[in-house]
Design a protein around this motif. Structure first.
Motif, PDB file in Angstrom:
ATOM      1  N   LEU A   1     -43.633  45.012 -61.104  1.00  0.00           N
ATOM      2  CA  LEU A   1     -42.888  46.244 -61.324  1.00  0.00           C
ATOM      3  C   LEU A   1     -43.806  47.211 -62.057  1.00  0.00           C
ATOM      4  CD1 LEU A   1     -39.632  44.517 -62.610  1.00  0.00           C
ATOM      5  CD2 LEU A   1     -40.055  45.371 -60.291  1.00  0.00           C
ATOM      6  N   CYS A   2     -44.041  48.390 -61.461  1.00  0.00           N
ATOM      7  CA  CYS A   2     -45.019  49.321 -62.021  1.00  0.00           C
ATOM      8  C   CYS A   2     -44.454  50.735 -62.080  1.00  0.00           C
ATOM      9  CB  CYS A   2     -46.297  49.287 -61.176  1.00  0.00           C
ATOM     10  SG  CYS A   2     -47.604  50.409 -61.745  1.00  0.00           S
ATOM     11  N   ASN A   3     -44.587  51.360 -63.231  1.00  0.00           N
ATOM     12  CA  ASN A   3     -44.224  52.768 -63.405  1.00  0.00           C
ATOM     13  C   ASN A   3     -42.785  53.055 -62.994  1.00  0.00           C
ATOM     14  OD1 ASN A   3     -44.924  55.412 -64.246  1.00  0.00           O
ATOM     15  ND2 ASN A   3     -45.266  56.044 -62.122  1.00  0.00           N
ATOM     16  N   CYS A   4     -41.916  52.147 -63.291  1.00  0.00           N
ATOM     17  CA  CYS A   4     -40.481  52.363 -63.087  1.00  0.00           C
ATOM     18  C   CYS A   4     -39.902  52.721 -64.454  1.00  0.00           C
ATOM     19  CB  CYS A   4     -39.830  51.112 -62.499  1.00  0.00           C
ATOM     20  SG  CYS A   4     -40.479  50.654 -60.866  1.00  0.00           S
ATOM     21  N   VAL A   5     -40.018  53.992 -64.828  1.00  0.00           N
ATOM     22  CA  VAL A   5     -39.767  54.394 -66.212  1.00  0.00           C
ATOM     23  C   VAL A   5     -38.290  54.339 -66.584  1.00  0.00           C
ATOM     24  CG1 VAL A   5     -41.850  55.807 -66.329  1.00  0.00           C
ATOM     25  CG2 VAL A   5     -39.718  56.833 -65.514  1.00  0.00           C
ATOM     26  N   ASN A   6     -37.407  54.359 -65.597  1.00  0.00           N
ATOM     27  CA  ASN A   6     -35.975  54.286 -65.893  1.00  0.00           C
ATOM     28  C   ASN A   6     -35.458  52.857 -65.934  1.00  0.00           C
ATOM     29  OD1 ASN A   6     -35.838  57.129 -65.835  1.00  0.00           O
ATOM     30  ND2 ASN A   6     -35.523  57.127 -63.626  1.00  0.00           N
ATOM     31  N   LEU A   7     -36.265  51.921 -65.457  1.00  0.00           N
ATOM     32  CA  LEU A   7     -35.807  50.545 -65.308  1.00  0.00           C
ATOM     33  C   LEU A   7     -35.692  49.869 -66.670  1.00  0.00           C
ATOM     34  CD1 LEU A   7     -35.073  48.340 -63.261  1.00  0.00           C
ATOM     35  CD2 LEU A   7     -37.486  47.652 -63.285  1.00  0.00           C
ATOM     36  N   GLY A   8     -34.468  49.403 -66.948  1.00  0.00           N
ATOM     37  CA  GLY A   8     -34.253  48.735 -68.225  1.00  0.00           C
ATOM     38  C   GLY A   8     -33.783  47.313 -68.106  1.00  0.00           C
ATOM     39  N   HIS A   9     -33.334  46.914 -66.891  1.00  0.00           N
ATOM     40  CA  HIS A   9     -32.755  45.580 -66.753  1.00  0.00           C
ATOM     41  C   HIS A   9     -33.171  44.932 -65.438  1.00  0.00           C
ATOM     42  CE1 HIS A   9     -30.109  46.056 -70.255  1.00  0.00           C
ATOM     43  NE2 HIS A   9     -29.910  47.297 -69.815  1.00  0.00           N
ATOM     44  N   LEU A  10     -33.449  43.652 -65.518  1.00  0.00           N
ATOM     45  CA  LEU A  10     -33.661  42.823 -64.339  1.00  0.00           C
ATOM     46  C   LEU A  10     -32.304  42.451 -63.747  1.00  0.00           C
ATOM     47  CD1 LEU A  10     -36.402  40.527 -65.924  1.00  0.00           C
ATOM     48  CD2 LEU A  10     -36.771  42.287 -64.189  1.00  0.00           C
ATOM     49  N   PRO A  11     -32.253  41.804 -62.600  1.00  0.00           N
ATOM     50  CA  PRO A  11     -30.964  41.316 -62.086  1.00  0.00           C
ATOM     51  C   PRO A  11     -30.286  40.391 -63.101  1.00  0.00           C
ATOM     52  CG  PRO A  11     -32.679  41.147 -60.428  1.00  0.00           C
ATOM     53  CD  PRO A  11     -33.370  41.501 -61.690  1.00  0.00           C
ATOM     54  N   SER A  12     -29.049  40.080 -62.840  1.00  0.00           N
ATOM     55  CA  SER A  12     -28.286  39.241 -63.764  1.00  0.00           C
ATOM     56  C   SER A  12     -28.929  37.872 -63.925  1.00  0.00           C
ATOM     57  CB  SER A  12     -26.854  39.073 -63.250  1.00  0.00           C
ATOM     58  OG  SER A  12     -26.858  38.310 -62.052  1.00  0.00           O
ATOM     59  N   MET A  13     -28.519  37.178 -64.979  1.00  0.00           N
ATOM     60  CA  MET A  13     -29.035  35.833 -65.223  1.00  0.00           C
ATOM     61  C   MET A  13     -28.773  34.922 -64.042  1.00  0.00           C
ATOM     62  SD  MET A  13     -30.472  33.640 -67.308  1.00  0.00           S
ATOM     63  CE  MET A  13     -30.284  34.232 -69.001  1.00  0.00           C
ATOM     64  N   GLU A  14     -27.600  35.021 -63.445  1.00  0.00           N
ATOM     65  CA  GLU A  14     -27.261  34.172 -62.303  1.00  0.00           C
ATOM     66  C   GLU A  14     -28.178  34.464 -61.119  1.00  0.00           C
ATOM     67  OE1 GLU A  14     -25.462  31.212 -60.173  1.00  0.00           O
ATOM     68  OE2 GLU A  14     -25.252  31.697 -62.306  1.00  0.00           O
ATOM     69  N   ALA A  15     -28.451  35.723 -60.871  1.00  0.00           N
ATOM     70  CA  ALA A  15     -29.343  36.090 -59.769  1.00  0.00           C
ATOM     71  C   ALA A  15     -30.760  35.591 -60.034  1.00  0.00           C
ATOM     72  CB  ALA A  15     -29.341  37.597 -59.571  1.00  0.00           C
ATOM     73  N   MET A  16     -31.226  35.723 -61.261  1.00  0.00           N
ATOM     74  CA  MET A  16     -32.583  35.275 -61.592  1.00  0.00           C
ATOM     75  C   MET A  16     -32.725  33.770 -61.429  1.00  0.00           C
ATOM     76  SD  MET A  16     -34.494  37.916 -62.303  1.00  0.00           S
ATOM     77  CE  MET A  16     -35.888  37.198 -63.164  1.00  0.00           C
ATOM     78  N   ARG A  17     -31.676  33.022 -61.669  1.00  0.00           N
ATOM     79  CA  ARG A  17     -31.732  31.559 -61.503  1.00  0.00           C
ATOM     80  C   ARG A  17     -31.981  31.163 -60.058  1.00  0.00           C
ATOM     81  NH1 ARG A  17     -26.966  31.073 -65.191  1.00  0.00           N
ATOM     82  NH2 ARG A  17     -27.760  30.420 -67.240  1.00  0.00           N
ATOM     83  N   HIS A  18     -31.554  32.026 -59.120  1.00  0.00           N
ATOM     84  CA  HIS A  18     -31.772  31.717 -57.705  1.00  0.00           C
ATOM     85  C   HIS A  18     -33.231  31.907 -57.283  1.00  0.00           C
ATOM     86  CE1 HIS A  18     -27.371  31.884 -57.443  1.00  0.00           C
ATOM     87  NE2 HIS A  18     -27.492  31.259 -56.276  1.00  0.00           N
ATOM     88  N   LEU A  19     -33.994  32.586 -58.110  1.00  0.00           N
ATOM     89  CA  LEU A  19     -35.411  32.795 -57.794  1.00  0.00           C
ATOM     90  C   LEU A  19     -36.217  31.613 -58.325  1.00  0.00           C
ATOM     91  CD1 LEU A  19     -35.727  36.610 -58.630  1.00  0.00           C
ATOM     92  CD2 LEU A  19     -35.198  35.530 -56.438  1.00  0.00           C
ATOM     93  N   SER A  20     -35.941  30.470 -57.766  1.00  0.00           N
ATOM     94  CA  SER A  20     -36.511  29.223 -58.287  1.00  0.00           C
ATOM     95  C   SER A  20     -38.008  29.088 -58.023  1.00  0.00           C
ATOM     96  CB  SER A  20     -35.787  28.014 -57.686  1.00  0.00           C
ATOM     97  OG  SER A  20     -35.864  28.039 -56.264  1.00  0.00           O
TER      98      SER A  20
END
Length: 386
Positions: free
Chosen positions: A323-342
Motif C-alpha cells: 500500500l503506497c501513498n494512500c493518504v486517506n487510508l486509515g484501516h485495513l479490512p476487518s479482523m475476520e477478513a484478514m484471517r482469511h488471508l492465510s
C-alpha cells in the motif's frame, strides 16, 4: 584501405572466393558492434572495383549493434542473415534504420533506443519481417503517425509473430490504431507502454485483439483518460500494471476496464500480480477485484479509500500486499477478513500516514496491530517492524 578491406587491386584482408569469383567479405562474422563514433557521418556500401568483381557482405551476420552515432546519415543494406538489430543514440534515425533494413527479411528482434527523426514504423517492418518476435521502441520522442501524427500506423497489428513489445518514453505517441479483423497480434505475450506523456487513448478493439497476452503494463502515461473496457477478454493475463491516469479520468472508466473479471473463464482465474496506480479522488476500489482468487501480489498506490473492503477475504491466494501513498487510508479490512488471508506473508506500507500510525500503536482503541501481528514480514516506510 576501406572498411571492407578492399583496395585498388580488389584484394580484401578478410574474404573468401566462390567458384564463380564472387568475393565473400567477412565470411565468418556473426556478431558486429559499432559504438561511440559520434563524428561519423557515412557508413557506405561496399565499393567493388572491376578487378574485385562482385561481392557478398556479412553472409552469416546474425546480430548488429549501432550505438552513439549522432551524425550518421547513411548505412549499408547488405545483411542477408540478420536476426537481431540494436540501434541506439542516432539523430537521423529514420534514414539510417530504413537503409539498414531495406533488404532485410530475417529479423526476429529489433531494438530502437534514443533515436530522433523516427516518426513512424517503416513499411518494411510488417511486410518483410514476418518472423519478428521482439520489438523495443524506447525514448523515440518523434514517433507518431506520418499522416495524423497521433498514433502508430495500422500495420503495427500486421506483426503477427510478435511475442514481446516494449514502448517506453515515446512522448509524441497519443493513441493506438484500431486493428482490422484480419490483423490481430495472435502471438503476443508481453506488452509494455511506459512514460508516453501524450498517450490519451487505448481502444477496446486493441485489447480484444491481444487474447494471448500474459503481461500488460501501461504505466506513467499521465494524460491517459480513456482505457479499454472488458479486461475479461484476456483469459491468459497473469501480470497487470496500470496507472497513473489523467486527473480528469472518471472512476467508472476504471470499473469498466475491470469488467468481466467475475466470469469464470476470464483473467480472474489467471491473474497473479496487479499493480494499480490510481487517483486520490477515487474513494473506493473496483468491486471486480474481489474475484481475483489466484492473485498472489497486489500493489495499490495513490488511491483514496479510508478503509479497505472486507471482500479482501476473497483474495485467498494473496501472498504480498503493498500500500503506497494512500493518504486517506486509515484501516485495513476487518479482523475476520484478514484471517482469511492465510497465505499473506508480507505487508508493505509506504507514505500512508494514518495507517502507519495505527499499525505501529499496539495498545490503543484504533490500533490495527492485532490485524497484522500474524503476518511474518511487515515493513512500514522501509522499516521492518516484524
Amino acid at each position: 584501405m576501406s572498411f571492407y578491406g578492399i583496395d585498388d587491386t580488389g584484394v580484401s584482408s578478410d574474404q573468401e572466393s566462390s567458384d564463380q569469383g564472387v568475393k565473400i567479405l567477412f565470411p565468418k562474422l556473426k556478431y558486429l558492434s559499432l559504438e561511440d563514433m559520434p563524428n561519423l557521418k557515412e557508413w557506405m556500401e561496399v565499393e567493388v572495383t572491376q578487378k574485385a568483381g562482385s561481392a557478398v557482405v556479412f553472409p552469416i551476420l546474425k546480430e548488429l549493434t549501432v550505438e552513439n552515432y549522432f551524425q550518421l546519415i547513411t548505412a549499408p543494406s547488405r545483411f542477408p542473415s540478420l536476426k537481431r538489430l540494436h540501434i541506439s543514440s542516432l539523430y537521423h534515425g529514420s534514414s539510417v534504420i530504413t537503409k539498414i533494413c531495406s533488404k532485410v527479411i530475417t529479423l526476429t528482434s529489433l531494438s530502437i533506443i534514443s533515436v530522433r527523426e523516427l516518426a513512424f514504423l517503416p513499411d518494411w517492418l510488417p511486410h518483410k519481417n514476418h518472423g519478428l518476435t521482439d520489438l523495443d521502441l524506447i525514448c523515440c520522442p518523434d514517433l507518431t503517425d506520418i499522416v495524423l501524427k497521433t498514433k502508430l500506423p495500422d500495420d503495427f497489428h500486421a506483426l503477427q509473430s510478435l511475442v514481446s513489445t516494449n514502448i517506453y518514453g515515446c512522448h509524441s505517441l497519443q493513441s493506438f490504431p484500431i486493428p482490422r479483423p484480419s490483423h490481430r497480434l495472435i502471438s503476443i505475450r508481453v506488452l509494455q507502454i511506459v512514460n508516453c506523456d501524450e498517450l490519451i487513448h487505448l481502444p477496446s478493439e486493441m485489447v480484444e485483439s491481444l487474447r494471448p497476452l500474459e503481461s500488460l503494463t501501461v504505466k506513467n502515461c499521465r494524460k491517459l483518460i480513456s482505457i479499454p473496457k472488458g479486461l475479461g477478454s484476456l483469459p491468459s493475463l497473469r501480470v497487470l500494471i496500470i496507472g497513473p491516469f489523467a486527473e480528469g479520468m472518471e472512476f467508472n472508466a476504471l470499473v469498466d476496464f475491470f469488467d468481466g473479471l467475475q466470469q469464470p473463464s476470464s483473467s480472474s482465474s489467471s491473474l497473479r500480480e496487479l499493480n494499480l496506480y490510481g487517483l486520490l479522488q477515487w474513494h473506493s476500489l473496483p468491486d471486480q477485484l474481489q474475484h481475483l482468487s489466484a492473485l498472489k501480489k497486489l500493489y495499490l498506490s495513490n488511491l483514496g479509500p479510508e478503509v479497505l473492503p472486507d471482500w479482501f477475504a476473497n483474495l485467498s491466494s494473496l501472498e504480498h500486499l503493498s500500500l503506497c501513498n494512500c493518504v486517506n487510508l486509515g484501516h485495513l479490512p476487518s479482523m475476520e477478513a484478514m484471517r482469511h488471508l492465510s497465505k499473506l506473508w508480507r505487508l508493505d506500507i509506504y507514505d500512508c500516514p494514518l495507517l502507519k500510525g495505527r499499525c505501529i500503536k499496539r495498545s490503543s482503541l484504533d490500533s490495527e496491530w492485532s490485524k497484522i501481528r500474524s503476518i511474518p514480514e511487515v515493513r512500514i516506510d522501509e522499516v521492518r517492524i516484524q
